[in-house]
Design an enzyme around this catalytic site. Structure first.
Site, PDB file in Angstrom:
ATOM      1  N   TYR A 145       0.764  -1.009  -0.096  1.00  0.00           N
ATOM      2  CA  TYR A 145      -0.160  -0.039  -0.125  1.00  0.00           C
ATOM      3  C   TYR A 145       0.660   1.262  -0.086  1.00  0.00           C
ATOM      4  O   TYR A 145       1.688   1.503   0.978  1.00  0.00           O
ATOM      5  CB  TYR A 145      -0.804   0.031   0.996  1.00  0.00           C
ATOM      6  CG  TYR A 145      -1.595   1.244   1.666  1.00  0.00           C
ATOM      7  CD1 TYR A 145      -1.480   1.660   2.959  1.00  0.00           C
ATOM      8  CD2 TYR A 145      -2.388   1.943   0.570  1.00  0.00           C
ATOM      9  CE1 TYR A 145      -2.115   2.764   3.655  1.00  0.00           C
ATOM     10  CE2 TYR A 145      -3.130   3.284   1.481  1.00  0.00           C
ATOM     11  CZ  TYR A 145      -2.684   3.648   2.392  1.00  0.00           C
ATOM     12  OH  TYR A 145      -3.440   4.778   2.884  1.00  0.00           O
ATOM     13  N   ASP A 230      -1.342  -6.342   9.594  1.00  0.00           N
ATOM     14  CA  ASP A 230      -2.446  -5.393   9.233  1.00  0.00           C
ATOM     15  C   ASP A 230      -3.493  -6.275   8.498  1.00  0.00           C
ATOM     16  O   ASP A 230      -3.530  -6.509   7.352  1.00  0.00           O
ATOM     17  CB  ASP A 230      -1.741  -4.099   8.428  1.00  0.00           C
ATOM     18  CG  ASP A 230      -2.950  -3.300   8.017  1.00  0.00           C
ATOM     19  OD1 ASP A 230      -2.709  -1.924   7.419  1.00  0.00           O
ATOM     20  OD2 ASP A 230      -4.286  -3.373   8.138  1.00  0.00           O
ATOM     21  N   ILE A 232      -6.744  -5.187   8.083  1.00  0.00           N
ATOM     22  CA  ILE A 232      -7.974  -4.336   7.722  1.00  0.00           C
ATOM     23  C   ILE A 232      -8.877  -5.090   6.640  1.00  0.00           C
ATOM     24  O   ILE A 232     -10.051  -4.577   6.671  1.00  0.00           O
ATOM     25  CB  ILE A 232      -7.462  -2.722   7.532  1.00  0.00           C
ATOM     26  CG1 ILE A 232      -6.709  -2.904   6.055  1.00  0.00           C
ATOM     27  CG2 ILE A 232      -6.998  -2.138   8.543  1.00  0.00           C
ATOM     28  CD1 ILE A 232      -6.545  -1.334   5.697  1.00  0.00           C
ATOM     29  N   LYS A 273     -12.977  -0.668   5.658  1.00  0.00           N
ATOM     30  CA  LYS A 273     -12.879  -1.538   4.561  1.00  0.00           C
ATOM     31  C   LYS A 273     -14.207  -2.362   4.376  1.00  0.00           C
ATOM     32  O   LYS A 273     -15.009  -2.255   3.427  1.00  0.00           O
ATOM     33  CB  LYS A 273     -11.642  -2.216   4.355  1.00  0.00           C
ATOM     34  CG  LYS A 273     -10.246  -1.506   4.453  1.00  0.00           C
ATOM     35  CD  LYS A 273     -10.400  -0.377   3.278  1.00  0.00           C
ATOM     36  CE  LYS A 273      -9.267   0.392   3.365  1.00  0.00           C
ATOM     37  NZ  LYS A 273      -9.261   1.535   2.117  1.00  0.00           N
TER      38      LYS A 273
END
Lengths: 470, 465
Positions: A145, A230, A232, A273
Site C-alpha cells: 500500500y 495489518d 484491515i 474497508k
C-alpha cells in the site's frame, strides 16, 4: 533557512507518488453518469460501496444509536464528556467480538489488549512509534500500500526495507526473500525491528497461506523481532481459501505461553474497508504486549475516536443478527463484483492474479507495455488515465519490482460504471492491438494473416500468462 | 525491543496532575451514591451549558440522524468522506464561529484552517511542522501539564520555561522572554518558537495588549514562531475583553512585515467553550501556506469523524443558537467563578483575579508549612485525602513558586461546589485551630497577632492583582 521542520520541507510524506497524482487528475475531471459521462472513472480508491443499504436499514430501525439515547434516555452529556483514551468499554467489547466473528470465532480477543485510534492510518503510525525509531527498519513485502511510506516513516523516522515478491510464485513471501531483505537492511546499517504484512494483501487481494504465516513466525522467532499484521481487509474475504489470522497460527502452534513470540505479534484493524466507513475514523491496535498496549493507549490521545461515533457503532456491532447478516451479504456482493471485473478483463485479453479478498484486483498488463520497463509502465498508466479515462494504480507506486502490474478497484462504483470502465478498456486494448498490427503490416504485407495474427496475440497473452501465475 | 518513546516516561503521565485524577477515579464523589468521597476539581471541563446544546439537538434530530434539510439521508456521503481538507461547510462555520468569539474584529479564511482530532492532536502536529528533534519551544509558566506530553513526547522537541511570577500577576515580561532564550542558548537548544495559552491555563486570565506586543516584538527579533493556543477563547466571561494574537499583530501595524504573520499560528478546539471534549474537534489556523499544507497531510493521523463534522456543521450554522449559547454560557461561567472566589475568600483564601477559563488560580501559600514544593505536595495530599478534593498543585504546572493551585469550577453542579467550599472552610479552620492548640501557652493577644499577620498576607495578595 530551517524555519520549519525537516519533516515539512522534505517529501517523505510520499505524496508526490503517482498513486496520489492519479487521484488529483480524477478530481479535476470526475466521472458522473449524468453530469460528466466522459469523465475519469475512479478505480484507484479501495472503498466498499456495495453494502450501504444494509447499514442504512439498520440505522433506520435503530434511531436511538445516532441520537445519543440509550433505553429512551439521553446520554448526550455523558458522551460529550467522554474522552477517556481507554475507549468506550461497550464499543471495545463489540469490536473484539466482531473481529472474532470475522475469524470464524477460531480466536478470541481480550478488550484489555485493544487500543482505539482514528483509523488504521493512526494505528499503524502509533504502533511504529512504539516499536521503532530513527535508525530502525521494518521489512515489508512488495507490492505494498503506497500510504505506508507516509504512515510508517514520515514522522517516526523509521525506514522501510522491501521484501521482494514476484509473479514467479504469485507474489508469495518466501524464506529467501525475507533473508535477503534482512541482509539488505544490515547493509544499510539499519536495525531491523520487525516485519509488517497486510493480510489479506493490498494490493494483491489474496490471503496468506498457512505456509507463508508459518515462515513468518519462524523468521521473527529466529531474528527476535516484531510482526505487525495489518488485517484491515479481513472482513472482505469472499471466497476460499478461508482467512487465517496470525493469531490463529500462534494458537495452533501453541505459542500463547511463549511470551517471547506472543508479545511480539500485533494486529491492526479498522472499520473502513469491510463496513465501508472510512469517514468515521475507527481503527484499532491489538497487542499481546501490555507495555505496547499501555504506550499505544497514551499515544491514542493524538487520535481518539469521536465518542459520538463509538456509541453509534457499539450499538450496531453489538447487534449480532446484524453483523451475521452483513458479513454474509457483503461477501456475496464482493465476490459477484470481483467476478464481473475479472471476466470483463478476460474479455479484453487481460488477466488478474487469482484473488479471494479485498476491494481490488491485481491486474497483469505486462503484455500491453511497449517494453519491460517502468518508463513503459508510466506511459501505459498515463494513457489509461488520460485517454481511457480510468484512474488505476500503477504497480510502481506500490513498489512492485516487475513493471506492468496495476491495482484496479471494483467495489467503489455502481455496476453500470464498472461495465462502462470495462468497455472503455476493451476498446483501448483493441486499439493498441490494431496499432501494433498496422505497424506490423508495414513490415508484413500479407493481408490474410491479419485475423490469425490478432487472434494469436490475444489468445497467447491471456493463456500463457495465466498459466505462469496461478 | 520497543522504541525509546514506549519505554521512557516523557509522556509525563507520572505527574501529580494525573495521579490525583487516578485517586479520584477510585473514589469519585456522587451527591447521592458517594457523598463522602473525593470531589473532582482538577478537570477543566464545562458542564454548565449542556441543556442549551441538548435543547438544540431535540429541535434538530436530522443532524444526529444524518439527514439533510430535505430529510434525505446523507449517510453514504458521510461514511465515505475522509478528505483531510475537512468538510468545507464545517470549516466555513468554524471560522465564522471563531471570528464571532473575537467580536468579529478578525476574519479567518477556511483555506487556512486544518482540522485535527482535538487540540491535543493540533498542538503536536504544529510542533512536528515547526521544530526538529533537539530543538526547543519556550512556554510561560505555569502551563498546562499535558504540554509535556503533547509537545515533546513523540516530536523529540524540548520545552524551555519562561518564568513568570506572582510579583506581577504572572504576566510575561520582555525580561523573562530574554532570560528564557538565553537559558536555551546555554543548553545548546535552538529556539524555534514561543507557545502561549491565551486565555491562560491555569491562570484563567487573558493576555494584555502589552504582553502580546512583547511577544510579537520578540518573535520578530529572534525570527521565531508564535503559537497561540486559544482553546479557552470562548470562555471569556468578564472584562478585559479577549484580544487574539492576530488582532494584536494586525493592530500594531506589523501587517507590512508579512514575515511575522506567517509565523503566527492559532490552535482552537470545541472542547472547552462548547463542552464537547468527547467529540475530538480541534484545529490549527495558520497564514503560512507551507505549514497549512504539511499540517493538512499530517491530519491524516487524527481526522475528525465525518459523523461529528456533520452534526456540528448544522449546530454552528444556527447563528441564533451560537449567539444565545455564547451569551448564556459566559453568564453562567461568571456566576460560577464568583461563587468559587467568594467561597474561598470566606476561608481566607485568595485567587488570582481572572476573567476567563474554567478554573481559578488559587493562592494557598499561607497554608504551607514552609515555602517549599515539599510543603506544597504535603498540602496537596492533605486536600486530596483528608479534605476529599482533587485539585492541581502548581508544581504540576511547572510554577516556580510553591503554594498555588488550580481549582476547577465548571465541571460540577452548584450543590457540589458548595460542599467543596464547606469542606475547605472546615479544613482551614481546623488548621488554624491545630496551630492554636500547638501554640500551647501563648497568650491570646499573641495569638490574635499571629492570626492578624496571617490575614495581612492576604492583603498583600490584593495588591498583586
Amino acid at each position: 533557512m530551517g524555519l520549519l521542520s525537516r519533516k515539512v520541507t522534505c517529501n517523505s510524506h510520499g505524496q508526490d507518488s503517482s498513486y496520489f497524482l492519479g487521484w488529483q487528475e480524477y478530481e479535476k475531471n470526475p466521472y458522473d453518469e449524468v453530469k460528466n459521462p466522459k469523465g475519469i472513472i475512479q478505480m484507484g480508491l479501495a472503498e466498499n460501496q456495495l453494502s450501504f443499504d444494509i447499514l442504512e436499514s439498520w440505522l433506520a430501525k435503530n434511531p436511538e444509536a445516532a441520537s445519543f439515547k440509550r433505553d429512551g434516555q439521553s446520554i448526550f452529556k455523558e458522551l460529550a464528556l467522554f474522552q477517556d483514551y481507554h475507549g468506550l468499554p461497550a464499543f471495545k467489547k463489540a469490536l473484539v467480538d466482531f473481529m472474532a466473528e470475522i475469524r470464524g470465532n477460531k480466536v478470541t480477543f481480550d478488550t484489555n489488549n485493544i487500543v482505539l485510534t482514528a483509523g488504521a492510518t493512526s494505528a499503524n503510525e502509533t504502533l511504529m512509534f512504539c516499536l521503532a525509531e530513527k535508525g530502525d527498519a521494518f521489512l515489508l513485502p512488495t507490492p505494498y500500500y503506497p500510504g505506508f511510506d507516509r504512515d510508517l516513516k514520515w514522522r517516526t523516522g523509521a525506514e522501510i526495507v522491501p521484501i521482494v515478491c514476484t509473479s514467479s510464485n504469485g507474489f508469495k513471501i518466501t524464506e529467501s526473500a525475507l533473508e535477503e531483505a534482512y541482509q539488505e537492511a544490515q547493509k544499510r546499517k539499519l536495525r531491523v525491528k520487525g516485519v509488517l504484512v497486510t493480510n489479506p494483501s493490498n494490493p494483491l487481494g489474496t490471503t496468506m497461506s498457512r505456509n507463508e504465516l508459518d515462515i513468518l513466525v519462524n523468521f521473527i522467532t529466529d531474528k527476535e523481532i516484531h510482526l505487525i499484521s495489518d488485517e484491515i481487509y479481513s472482513g472482505t474475504v469472499f471466497s476460499s481459501p478461508a482467512f487465517i489470522s496470525i493469531m490463529e497460527v500462534l494458537k495452533d502452534r501453541k505459542l500463547e505461553n511463549d511470551s517471547q513470540v506472543w508479545e511480539r505479534v500485533h494486529v491492526v484493524y479498522s472499520l473502513s474497508k469491510d463496513l465501508g466507513l472510512p469517514g468515521f475514523r475507527v481503527g484499532a491496535i491489538y497487542s499481546n504486549d501490555p507495555i505496547v498496549v499501555a504506550a499505544a493507549t497514551k499515544m491514542s490521545s493524538f487520535g481518539l475516536v469521536s465518542s459520538q461515533t463509538q456509541f453509534l457503532l457499539s450499538a450496531m456491532l453489538s447487534d449480532k443478527k446484524f453483523t451475521k447478516e452483513y458479513l454474509s451479504k457483503n461477501h456475496k456482493r464482493l465476490q459477484k463484483r470481483q467476478n464481473k471485473l475479472v471476466s470483463g478483463l478476460e474479455k479484453a485479453g487481460i488477466s488478474c492474479l487469482e484473488s479471494n479478498a479485498g476491494l481490488f484486483c491485481w491486474v497483469d498488463m505486462r503484455h500491453l507495455l511497449s517494453s519491460n520497463t517502468f518508463e513503459a509502465e508510466m506511459e501505459l498508466w498515463k494513457r489509461i488515465v488520460y485517454e481511457v479515462k480510468l484512474n488505476i494504480s500503477p504497480g510502481s507506486s506500490c513498489h512492485c519490482t516487475e513493471p506492468g502490474w496495476f491495482r484496479v478497484c471494483f467495489a467503489n462504483m455502481s455496476e453500470d460504471t464498472l461495465k462502462l470502465a470495462l468497455k472503455r478498456l476493451k476498446s483501448f486494448v483493441g486499439s493498441i492491438t490494431i496499432n501494433n498490427q498496422s505497424h506490423q503490416e508495414l513490415k508484413n504485407t500479407r493481408k490474410k494473416n491479419r485475423n490469425n495474427w490478432v487472434f494469436r496475440l490475444s489468445f497467447q497473452s491471456f493463456h500463457d500468462r495465466e498459466q505462469e501465475e496461478r | 525491543m520497543l522504541s525509546s518513546k514506549a519505554s521512557c516516561n516523557s509522556h509525563g503521565q507520572d505527574s501529580s496532575y494525573f495521579l490525583g485524577w487516578q485517586v479520584y477515579e477510585k473514589n469519585p464523589f456522587d451527591e447521592v451514591e458517594n457523598p463522602a468521597e473525593i470531589i473532582q476539581m482538577g478537570l477543566a471541563e464545562n458542564q454548565l451549558s449542556f441543556d442549551l446544546v441538548e435543547s438544540w439537538l431535540r429541535k434538530n434530530p436530522d443532524a444526529m440522524g444524518l439527514k439533510n434539510k430535505d430529510g434525505e439521508s446523507v449517510f453514504r456521503d458521510l461514511a465515505l468522506f475522509q478528505d483531510y481538507h475537512g468538510m468545507p461547510a464545517f470549516k466555513n462555520e468554524l471560522v465564522e464561529y471563531m471570528a464571532k468569539i473575537r467580536g468579529n474584529k478578525v476574519k479567518f479564511d477556511p483555506k487556512n484552517l486544518v482540522l485535527a482530532a482535538g487540540a491535543t492532536s493540533a498542538n503536536e502536529t504544529l510542533i512536528f511542522c515547526l521544530a526538529d528533534p533537539g530543538e526547543a519551544i519556550l512556554l510561560p509558566t505555569p502551563y498546562y501539564p499535558g504540554f509535556d506530553r503533547d509537545l515533546r513526547w513523540r516530536t523529540g522537541v524540548e520545552i524551555v520555561p519562561i518564568h513568570c511570577s506572582s510579583s506581577n500577576g504572572f504576566r510575561i515580561s520582555m525580561h523573562a522572554l530574554e532570560e528564557a532564550y538565553e537559558r536555551a542558548r546555554k543548553l545548546d537548544l535552538k529556539v524555534k518558537g514561543v507557545l502561549i495559552t491565551n486565555p491562560s491555563n491555569p491562570l484563567g486570565t487573558t493576555m494584555t495588549k502589552d504582553e502580546l506586543q512583547n511577544l510579537i516584538t520578540f518573535a520578530i527579533d529572534k525570527n521565531i514562531h508564535l503559537i497561540s493556543d486559544e482553546v479557552f477563547s470562548g470562555t471569556v466571561f468578564d472584562s478585559p475583553c479577549f484580544i487574539s494574537i492576530i488582532e494584536a499583530a494586525i493592530d500594531s501595524n506589523l501587517k507590512r512585515n508579512t514575515d511575522v504573520l506567517s509565523r503566527i499560528h492559532i490552535v482552537y478546539s470545541l472542547s472547552k467553550d462548547l463542552g464537547l471534549p468527547g467529540f475530538r474537534v480541534g484545529m490549527i489556523y495558520s497564514n503560512n501556506q507551507t505549514v497549512v499544507a504539511a499540517a493538512t497531510k499530517m491530519s491524516s493521523f487524527g481526522l475528525v469523524s465525518s459523523q461529528t463534522q456533520y452534526l456540528l456543521t448544522c449546530m454552528l450554522a444556527n447563528k441564533k443558537f451560537t449567539s444565545k449559547y455564547m451569551k448564556e454560557n459566559q453568564k453562567r461561567l461568571k456566576r460560577r467563578k464568583e461563587l468559587l472566589v467568594s467561597g474561598l475568600k470566606k476561608s481566607g483564601i485568595n485567587c488570582l483575579k481572572s476573567n476567563a477559563g474554567l478554573f481559578c488560580w488559587v493562592d494557598m501559600r499561607h497554608l504551607l508549612s514552609s515555602n517549599t514544593f515539599e510543603a506544597e505536595t504535603d498540602l496537596w495530599k492533605k486536600i486530596l485525602c483528608e479534605v476529599g478534593l482533587n485539585i492541581s498543585p502548581g508544581s504540576s504546572c511547572h510554577c516556580s513558586e510553591p503554594g498555588w493551585f488550580r481549582v476547577c469550577f465548571a465541571n460540577m453542579n452548584q450543590p457540589t461546589l458548595e460542599v467543596a467550599l464547606r469542606r475547605i472552610k472546615d479544613f482551614v479552620e481546623r488548621s488554624r485551630f491545630n496551630c492554636q492548640q500547638n501554640m500551647g501557652g501563648f497568650s491570646r493577644r499573641l495569638l490574635s497577632n499571629w492570626v492578624r499577620k496571617l490575614s495581612s498576607a492576604d492583603h498583600r495578595e490584593e495588591q498583586e492583582r
